[in-house]
Design a protein around this motif. Structure first.
Motif, short mmCIF file in Angstrom:
data_model
loop_
_atom_site.label_atom_id
_atom_site.label_comp_id
_atom_site.label_asym_id
_atom_site.label_seq_id
_atom_site.Cartn_x
_atom_site.Cartn_y
_atom_site.Cartn_z
N ASP A 189 15.67 75.02 -30.13
CA ASP A 189 14.96 73.83 -30.60
C ASP A 189 15.55 73.31 -31.90
OD1 ASP A 189 13.21 73.77 -28.43
OD2 ASP A 189 11.71 75.01 -29.45
N ASP A 190 15.96 74.22 -32.78
CA ASP A 190 16.58 73.80 -34.04
C ASP A 190 17.94 73.15 -33.79
OD1 ASP A 190 14.39 74.82 -35.36
OD2 ASP A 190 15.42 76.58 -36.16
N VAL A 191 18.69 73.69 -32.84
CA VAL A 191 19.99 73.11 -32.49
C VAL A 191 19.80 71.70 -31.94
CG1 VAL A 191 22.00 73.30 -30.97
CG2 VAL A 191 21.10 75.33 -32.13
N LYS A 192 18.79 71.52 -31.10
CA LYS A 192 18.49 70.19 -30.56
C LYS A 192 18.10 69.23 -31.68
CE LYS A 192 16.93 71.82 -26.06
NZ LYS A 192 15.77 72.03 -25.18
N LEU A 193 17.32 69.72 -32.66
CA LEU A 193 16.92 68.90 -33.79
C LEU A 193 18.13 68.44 -34.59
CD1 LEU A 193 14.49 67.85 -35.52
CD2 LEU A 193 14.69 69.97 -36.81
N ALA A 194 19.07 69.35 -34.84
CA ALA A 194 20.28 68.99 -35.58
C ALA A 194 21.12 67.99 -34.81
CB ALA A 194 21.10 70.24 -35.90
N TRP A 195 21.23 68.20 -33.51
CA TRP A 195 22.02 67.28 -32.68
C TRP A 195 21.37 65.89 -32.70
CZ3 TRP A 195 26.76 67.24 -31.20
CH2 TRP A 195 27.18 66.33 -30.25
N GLN A 196 20.05 65.84 -32.61
CA GLN A 196 19.34 64.56 -32.64
C GLN A 196 19.55 63.87 -33.98
OE1 GLN A 196 17.92 63.10 -30.02
NE2 GLN A 196 17.60 61.32 -31.30
N ALA A 197 19.51 64.63 -35.06
CA ALA A 197 19.75 64.06 -36.40
C ALA A 197 21.15 63.47 -36.49
CB ALA A 197 19.54 65.12 -37.47
N ALA A 198 22.13 64.17 -35.92
CA ALA A 198 23.51 63.67 -35.92
C ALA A 198 23.63 62.39 -35.10
CB ALA A 198 24.46 64.74 -35.38
N LEU A 199 22.98 62.35 -33.95
CA LEU A 199 23.01 61.15 -33.11
C LEU A 199 22.36 59.96 -33.81
CD1 LEU A 199 22.13 62.59 -29.58
CD2 LEU A 199 24.27 61.48 -30.25
N GLU A 200 21.24 60.20 -34.45
CA GLU A 200 20.54 59.12 -35.15
C GLU A 200 21.35 58.61 -36.32
OE1 GLU A 200 16.61 60.48 -36.15
OE2 GLU A 200 16.09 60.79 -34.04
N ALA A 201 21.95 59.52 -37.09
CA ALA A 201 22.75 59.12 -38.25
C ALA A 201 23.95 58.28 -37.83
CB ALA A 201 23.20 60.35 -39.03
N GLY A 202 24.54 58.63 -36.71
CA GLY A 202 25.72 57.93 -36.24
C GLY A 202 25.43 56.84 -35.23
N GLN A 203 24.14 56.51 -35.06
CA GLN A 203 23.73 55.48 -34.10
C GLN A 203 24.34 55.75 -32.72
OE1 GLN A 203 24.72 51.78 -36.02
NE2 GLN A 203 23.11 52.03 -37.54
N GLY A 204 24.21 57.02 -32.30
CA GLY A 204 24.69 57.41 -30.98
C GLY A 204 26.08 58.01 -30.97
N LYS A 205 26.80 57.95 -32.09
CA LYS A 205 28.15 58.51 -32.20
C LYS A 205 28.11 59.69 -33.17
CE LYS A 205 32.80 57.38 -33.72
NZ LYS A 205 33.03 57.63 -35.14
N VAL A 206 28.63 60.83 -32.75
CA VAL A 206 28.62 62.02 -33.59
C VAL A 206 30.03 62.28 -34.12
CG1 VAL A 206 28.22 64.50 -33.63
CG2 VAL A 206 26.68 63.01 -32.34
#
Length: 86
Positions: A44-61
């Motif tokens: 769940d924490d890994v998913k949270l970090a991935w979601q944060a990365a997606l949001e910060a990059g507007q879909g681009k990580v």
């Protein structure tokens, strides 16, 4: 990566690890180094970090860093890489 303009998302058990790091603070304050509290062994924490990365990059990580059992304080990155490849 940070010096080249990438946004780096780090999943850390202790997000205060960079509080006194003068080199990292401009990136943290400028939202180029995103520090997500969590444990890389928790899905769940890994998913949270991935979601944060997606949001910060507007879909681009650009870059997501998950470290397990390692504290970056006092570690020279070039030295670490040379030890891995030794």
């Amino acid at each position: 990566s940070l010096g080249q303009g990438a946004t780096v998302t780090s999943l850390l058990r202790n997000t205060s690890v960079f509080d006194n790091d003068a080199q990292m603070q401009p990136y943290v304050k400028g939202n180029k180094a995103l520090l997500v509290h969590g444990d890389a062994l928790n899905a769940d924490d890994v998913k949270l970090a991935w979601q944060a990365a997606l949001e910060a990059g507007q879909g681009k990580v650009d870059f997501v860093l998950f470290t397990v059992g390692m504290c970056p304080v006092g570690i020279n990155q070039a030295d670490l890489i040379s030890r891995i490849h030794a």
